[in-house]
Design a protein around this motif. Sequence first.
Motif, PDB file in Angstrom:
ATOM      1  N   PRO A  89       0.813  -1.216   0.000  1.00  0.00           N
ATOM      2  CA  PRO A  89       0.000   0.000   0.000  1.00  0.00           C
ATOM      3  C   PRO A  89       0.843   1.262   0.000  1.00  0.00           C
ATOM      4  O   PRO A  89       1.943   1.283   0.546  1.00  0.00           O
ATOM      5  N   PRO A  90       0.335   2.318  -0.616  1.00  0.00           N
ATOM      6  CA  PRO A  90       1.029   3.603  -0.564  1.00  0.00           C
ATOM      7  C   PRO A  90       0.831   4.248   0.805  1.00  0.00           C
ATOM      8  O   PRO A  90      -0.024   3.825   1.578  1.00  0.00           O
ATOM      9  N   ALA A  91       1.607   5.265   1.086  1.00  0.00           N
ATOM     10  CA  ALA A  91       1.478   5.984   2.357  1.00  0.00           C
ATOM     11  C   ALA A  91       0.175   6.776   2.375  1.00  0.00           C
ATOM     12  O   ALA A  91      -0.288   7.267   1.356  1.00  0.00           O
ATOM     13  N   ILE A  92      -0.411   6.892   3.559  1.00  0.00           N
ATOM     14  CA  ILE A  92      -1.625   7.674   3.763  1.00  0.00           C
ATOM     15  C   ILE A  92      -1.225   9.115   4.054  1.00  0.00           C
ATOM     16  O   ILE A  92      -0.349   9.366   4.882  1.00  0.00           O
ATOM     17  N   THR A  93      -1.861  10.063   3.372  1.00  0.00           N
ATOM     18  CA  THR A  93      -1.492  11.477   3.494  1.00  0.00           C
ATOM     19  C   THR A  93      -2.504  12.301   4.275  1.00  0.00           C
ATOM     20  O   THR A  93      -2.168  13.369   4.778  1.00  0.00           O
ATOM     21  N   SER A  94      -3.757  11.844   4.345  1.00  0.00           N
ATOM     22  CA  SER A  94      -4.790  12.620   5.018  1.00  0.00           C
ATOM     23  C   SER A  94      -5.924  11.690   5.438  1.00  0.00           C
ATOM     24  O   SER A  94      -6.208  10.711   4.749  1.00  0.00           O
ATOM     25  N   LEU A  95      -6.547  12.014   6.577  1.00  0.00           N
ATOM     26  CA  LEU A  95      -7.667  11.234   7.094  1.00  0.00           C
ATOM     27  C   LEU A  95      -8.804  12.164   7.479  1.00  0.00           C
ATOM     28  O   LEU A  95      -8.576  13.296   7.896  1.00  0.00           O
ATOM     29  N   SER A  96     -10.044  11.654   7.373  1.00  0.00           N
ATOM     30  CA  SER A  96     -11.204  12.413   7.825  1.00  0.00           C
ATOM     31  C   SER A  96     -12.279  11.429   8.281  1.00  0.00           C
ATOM     32  O   SER A  96     -12.619  10.498   7.549  1.00  0.00           O
ATOM     33  N   PHE A  97     -12.784  11.638   9.501  1.00  0.00           N
ATOM     34  CA  PHE A  97     -13.908  10.849  10.001  1.00  0.00           C
ATOM     35  C   PHE A  97     -15.207  11.583   9.707  1.00  0.00           C
ATOM     36  O   PHE A  97     -15.241  12.813   9.690  1.00  0.00           O
TER      37      PHE A  97
END
Length: 180
Positions: free
Chosen positions: A78-86
Amino acid sequence: MSLDWECKSDRLLLIGTADGGIKAWNVDAKRVVCDLNTSEAFPRHGSSHLDSLGFATLTVWNMKTWKAMTVLPLGKDPPAITSLSFNHNGKILAAAATDGMIHMFDMSAGLQITGWPAHDSAISSILFGPDETSIFSLGVDGKASDLRSFSHEVLEWSLQNQGQILWSRNCSRFCDPESS
């Protein structure tokens, strides 16, 4: 590197650090109440900023015990995660990645429920729309062979019709540090 409120509290500000850590800041006490070091459990490799993110792991933490609970599945290499939102109640998580993909997770089941290619390159930021029927992404689009054709785009995606763009704007003039 990132900020977000702990979803069940308006008193804990979570701070993602450049070294892969998470600091929990209590806004009432005005101090760090927990400092989680994730780099020992998830070592990083590479020299550039994005390379230093390494292979992605998306870990769910218990905010009462400060312990890792589970790792959400991101697939092979998997690629790196750059942003998250719940979403408003913390049951749905949107994750943006360096490969331009948006991943959506059901937090109760701990599984990815959908995902789609959103941008040609890394997504900088992702956020649910105010009524949670859409999601906004900020990313880079264009041809890798021609740097002049790259543009920063804000896209609004329908959550009812996966992958359908509802609205888009070129925002390169606001995102390019060399523009006036």
